[in-house]
Write an enzyme that holds these catalytic residues in place. Structure first.
Site, PDB file in Angstrom:
ATOM      1  N   GLY A 163     -17.919  14.272  31.803  1.00  0.00           N
ATOM      2  CA  GLY A 163     -17.960  13.349  30.660  1.00  0.00           C
ATOM      3  C   GLY A 163     -18.337  14.095  29.392  1.00  0.00           C
ATOM      4  O   GLY A 163     -19.127  15.034  29.431  1.00  0.00           O
TER       5      GLY A 163
ATOM      6  N   CYS B  70     -10.815  17.416  37.578  1.00  0.00           N
ATOM      7  CA  CYS B  70      -9.828  18.318  38.181  1.00  0.00           C
ATOM      8  C   CYS B  70      -9.950  18.323  39.711  1.00  0.00           C
ATOM      9  O   CYS B  70     -10.905  18.875  40.262  1.00  0.00           O
ATOM     10  CB  CYS B  70     -10.022  19.727  37.624  1.00  0.00           C
TER      11      CYS B  70
ATOM     12  N   SER C  87     -20.152  19.522  37.565  1.00  0.00           N
ATOM     13  CA  SER C  87     -19.445  20.662  36.960  1.00  0.00           C
ATOM     14  C   SER C  87     -20.181  21.966  37.261  1.00  0.00           C
ATOM     15  O   SER C  87     -19.563  22.994  37.553  1.00  0.00           O
ATOM     16  CB  SER C  87     -19.355  20.496  35.446  1.00  0.00           C
TER      17      SER C  87
ATOM     18  N   ASP D 215     -26.782  10.830  29.638  1.00  0.00           N
ATOM     19  CA  ASP D 215     -27.724  10.065  30.482  1.00  0.00           C
ATOM     20  C   ASP D 215     -29.092  10.724  30.640  1.00  0.00           C
ATOM     21  O   ASP D 215     -30.013  10.102  31.152  1.00  0.00           O
ATOM     22  CB  ASP D 215     -27.133   9.858  31.886  1.00  0.00           C
TER      23      ASP D 215
ATOM     24  N   MET E 289     -25.358   2.586  29.025  1.00  0.00           N
ATOM     25  CA  MET E 289     -24.893   3.468  30.094  1.00  0.00           C
ATOM     26  C   MET E 289     -26.070   3.993  30.921  1.00  0.00           C
ATOM     27  O   MET E 289     -27.214   3.970  30.483  1.00  0.00           O
ATOM     28  CB  MET E 289     -24.084   4.628  29.514  1.00  0.00           C
TER      29      MET E 289
ATOM     30  N   GLY F 162     -40.651  19.112   1.479  1.00  0.00           N
ATOM     31  CA  GLY F 162     -41.407  19.859   2.479  1.00  0.00           C
ATOM     32  C   GLY F 162     -42.595  20.602   1.912  1.00  0.00           C
ATOM     33  O   GLY F 162     -43.303  21.281   2.644  1.00  0.00           O
ATOM     34  N   GLY F 163     -42.820  20.489   0.579  1.00  0.00           N
ATOM     35  CA  GLY F 163     -43.917  21.259  -0.009  1.00  0.00           C
ATOM     36  C   GLY F 163     -43.632  22.738   0.174  1.00  0.00           C
ATOM     37  O   GLY F 163     -42.544  23.217  -0.135  1.00  0.00           O
TER      38      GLY F 163
ATOM     39  N   GLU G  87     -38.172  23.101  -1.708  1.00  0.00           N
ATOM     40  CA  GLU G  87     -38.593  22.824  -3.093  1.00  0.00           C
ATOM     41  C   GLU G  87     -39.601  23.835  -3.651  1.00  0.00           C
ATOM     42  O   GLU G  87     -39.614  24.097  -4.841  1.00  0.00           O
ATOM     43  CB  GLU G  87     -39.153  21.393  -3.199  1.00  0.00           C
TER      44      GLU G  87
ATOM     45  N   MET H 121     -34.969  10.146  -0.827  1.00  0.00           N
ATOM     46  CA  MET H 121     -34.155   9.579   0.257  1.00  0.00           C
ATOM     47  C   MET H 121     -34.593  10.148   1.613  1.00  0.00           C
ATOM     48  O   MET H 121     -34.370   9.540   2.649  1.00  0.00           O
ATOM     49  CB  MET H 121     -32.672   9.867   0.027  1.00  0.00           C
TER      50      MET H 121
END
Length: 775
Positions: free
Chosen positions: A25, A89, A121, A166, A208, A575-576, A630, A663
């Protein structure tokens, strides 16, 4: 790539060929892993091949196995799924199929295989490796290869990375894709909550997880679901009655919605399936609630990978190539796993067997054993969920007669509200009265303090910012007033949720104990700041959400730059003085460079980066992205770098700058921050309860805590949550620049010889990935 400086000492891939394939998957982040394997392979002078369509492509050969270049993996970092395809496969399960696959690899000289997939796999890859010499001999007998080839390509090296949404593989804390799948689930839950509240509805969400309940459990914890069904922990007999009682109690408390999360493999204690439709019918028949079912399905596999998955997959990809280069014929096949914040190698088949043991335990009805085998993190998630989801009747709650105050300090950070909710609910379960302080220590001094109850914090986990309000003000100038308020309200303990200011505040209160005995109470700091600059912890609440905001913006900017061509963007992050956001943001966004305070740079490095970008504009990737912290340098400001790049790039590329600003502090908390905030705060409150009992003086009838270990910061150190006295952390702190003296993301690779940081260049693996794995 000869302009790249040589970095990994004594490691050469010259004469070696590495092939990478994705199987089973798909999962978000697989492309980041593919990209890292390709670029790291080329970096060490190996040939690297894509195998398209998983094992099917290996069996079919031809155009399915293709040598790739540096540019082949450009612009795939932010793409979900897998660009090289994945297919089930049947033929590879037969010896004939594997014989053909071996022939196809030998013809190209490939003896190093990197497999990204699930346990099936990886098991197939291990079998292939074990049969390799026999397959080659058979091919020689059939005349398909010569004796020289049998000798030259006698051994096959295998390394695995687990790509599975998962999180169902034992041996790793997280599999590639899990965090992104949680992002998809939480986005849906947040959207559903608004409509459910409007109509007073119950929603049953199916997620799932056929054999593993990780997604269901963590999303239930992250959204405060009313009930969760997972395969590892079936509900007790009579669960139908218990669930309906709980749902109706919640409605009676004026809660306008109910959320029930069901893993697709959920079962009862008799191993009979519990389906989302069955749960819906039960709620409708018993309670008459308006109920809807939402099955998330493949939405969970889709979308862009989260910042966490990109970084995880990139670091794992580098480690996978190193493992292949260092492998000997005697080395067992290994899988690259995440342990805390380290990429480590574990024996592949041991992990596969452990994973199969979990399923066996479930099949045999040994459910407690299955939970234990899933690992400590899974167990902690389950215990925390049980603790927070169900309120005992008041009569059944213990009465401790202790009052605990909770407050936010510093700048707002996503996850603060989840931490407050957990503190309130765990505190009440322990029998304490919980007081909420509004607006940090400034509010405390002014008496803005009120008792808060279980229902008051309902729905807080998904809220961004700080509902209690927060201020950067330190307590030093209000000590007397704060002491008065603590005495007036009889506060016996403090939980301070915040950033560097929260740590500094508790240091000040600790040092003021000689003058004010009101401060001789247990205090605990829960680190919460987007800057991730608090000493004593590898992660702070809010940093993951901010990182995702940065990466999302960078993705959009890169898309814009791809359209206009020949454009370089300079992006300033917060972040200073801490470069965590800029460095990790650059790694997750595929930036060309990151300028941070911790790694000093000069005009020569700026010039080298301009030259690199000039060269890059001659390729098919005609765009550039540079991140700048910054406060990385007081003279090389964002404007200066923008002007320098603009001048030096004249006629080759043009420049734009973007200051991301506040933001980065906003938005709904990421699943990681909700979950981390909930768990760390619950643990902090349990520690406070323990300290209150230890420090209560019966004779005096009050709490008196004056030892160093009664003022602690609870931090995540590698894999463990550790309580550390703030008095001890002072020596580990650079107070001028407000950062820890040592930071894991700068230092960890130097301490771990397997990741090969070069002491001469003082660059770490993370920085190398940024600087030399450019998009």
């Amino acid at each position: 790539m000869d302009h790249q400086p040589k970095f990994f000492e004594n490691l050469s891939g010259a004469g070696k060929a590495i092939a990478v394939l994705t199987s089973g998957g798909d999962a978000q982040g697989m492309n980041a892993a593919v990209r890292a394997v390709v670029r790291m392979g080329i970096y060490v002078n190996a040939k690297v091949y894509f195998i398209y369509e998983g094992y099917q492509g290996m069996v079919d050969g031809g155009d399915n196995i293709v040598e790739v270049s540096w540019e082949s993996v450009s612009s795939i970092l932010q793409v979900g799924g897998t660009v090289i395809g994945s297919a089930r496969c049947k033929s590879f399960r037969t010896r004939e199929g594997r014989l053909q696959a071996a022939c196809n690899l030998v013809q190209r000289g490939i003896t190093n295989l990197c497999v990204i997939g699930g346990d099936g796999s990886l098991t197939g890859a291990n079998l292939f490796r074990e049969e390799w010499s026999g397959l080659l001999e058979e091919l020689a007998q059939k005349g398909k290869i010569d004796a020289e080839a049998v000798k030259k390509y006698a051994y096959l090296n295998i390394v695995g990375m687990v790509g599975s949404i998962d999180n169902d593989f034992c041996g790793t804390d997280m599999t590639i894709g899990t965090d992104s799948a949680l992002h998809r689930i939480i986005e849906v839950v947040d959207a559903i909550m608004t409509t459910a509240q409007s109509h007073q509805r119950t929603f049953v969400l199916e997620v799932m997880g056929r054999h593993c309940g990780y997604l269901a459990l963590v999303s239930a914890l992250a959204c405060g679901a009313d009930w969760v069904f997972i395969p590892e922990y079936p509900p007790e007999e009579g669960w139908e009655d218990s669930m309906c009682v709980k749902l109706s109690e919640n409605r009676a408390r004026k809660k306008r919605l109910n959320i029930i999360i069901v893993a697709e493999g959920a079962i009862d204690c008799h191993n009979k399936p519990i389906t989302s439709e069955k749960v819906k019918d039960l709620v409708v028949q018993r309670l008459g609630f308006d109920t809807r079912v939402t099955i998330l399905g493949h939405v969970q596999r889709g979308g862009t990978p989260s910042a966490f998955d990109r970084i995880l997959a990139s670091r794992m990809g580098v480690e996978a190539v190193l493992a292949l280069l260092e492998a000997t014929p005697d080395t067992p096949a290994c899988v690259v796993s995440l342990s805390g914040n380290q990429a480590v190698r574990l024996p592949l088949m041991e992990c596969v067997q452990m994973t199969q043991e979990v399923q066996k335990a479930m099949d045999e009805g040994r459910f407690l054993e299955a939970v234990r085998l899933r690992g400590r993190s899974f167990e902690n998630n389950l215990n925390t969920y049980k603790l927070l989801s169900h309120k005992k009747p008041d009569a059944e709650l213990p009465k401790s007669n202790f009052n605990v105050a909770v407050l936010n300090v510093g700048a707002p950070a996503a996850g603060m509200n989840a931490a407050v909710r957990a503190a309130v609910r765990v505190g009440m379960t322990e029998g304490h009265k919980i007081f909420a302080v509004i607006d940090g220590f400034e509010g405390f001094a002014r008496g803005k303090i009120k008792e808060i109850s279980w229902g008051d914090v309902g729905g807080w986990t998904g809220q961004g910012g700080s509902i209690l309000g927060t201020k950067r003000t330190l307590p030093a100038k209000y000590l007397e007033k704060i002491a008065d308020q603590m005495r007036t309200n009889n506060i016996n303990a403090l939980m301070v949720i915040g950033g560097f200011e929260a740590f500094e505040s508790c240091v000040q209160l600790y040092e003021a104990r000689d003058s004010f005995e009101e401060f001789a109470v247990p205090m605990c700091v829960v680190p919460a700041t987007i800057s991730n600059n608090v000493p004593g912890t590898d992660y702070s609440l809010g940093a993951d959400t901010a990182l995702n905001a940065i990466v999302e913006t960078c993705d959009r900017i890169k898309q814009s730059a791809s359209g206009t061509k020949r454009r370089v963007f300079i992006i300033e992050t917060m972040g200073g003085y801490c470069g965590y956001l800029a460095n990790m943001g650059a790694l997750a966004a595929g930036a060309d460079a990151a300028y941070i305070f911790e790694e000093q740079f000069d005009i020569r490095e700026l010039q080298a980066n301009v030259e690199h970008l000039t060269e890059k504009m001659k390729t098919s990737i005609q765009r550039g992205l540079v991140l700048r912290n910054e406060n990385c340098n007081e003279n090389y400001t964002t404007d200066f770098i923008y002007q320098l790049y603009s001048e030096e790039g004249k006629g080759v590329f043009d420049c734009r700058k973007n200051v991301l600003g506040h933001m980065q502090q906003g938005g709904a908390p990421s699943p990681f921050d909700r979950n981390f905030g909930t768990k760390i705060s619950a643990k902090a409150m349990q520690w406070i309860s323990k300290k209150l009992k230890e420090t209560y003086r019966k004779g005096a009838g009050k709490v008196f805590a004056n030892t160093d270990d009664s003022v602690c910061l609870l931090g995540m150190r590698r894999r463990n949550l550790v309580f550390q006295p703030v008095a001890e952390l002072k020596s580990e702190t650079d107070f001028v620049h407000r950062i820890p003296k040592e930071q894991w993301w700068l230092k960890s690779e130097k301490e771990n010889p397997k990741t090969h940081a070069n002491p001469q260049t003082n660059k770490t693996q993370c920085t190398v990935l940024v600087k030399y794995f450019t998009p």
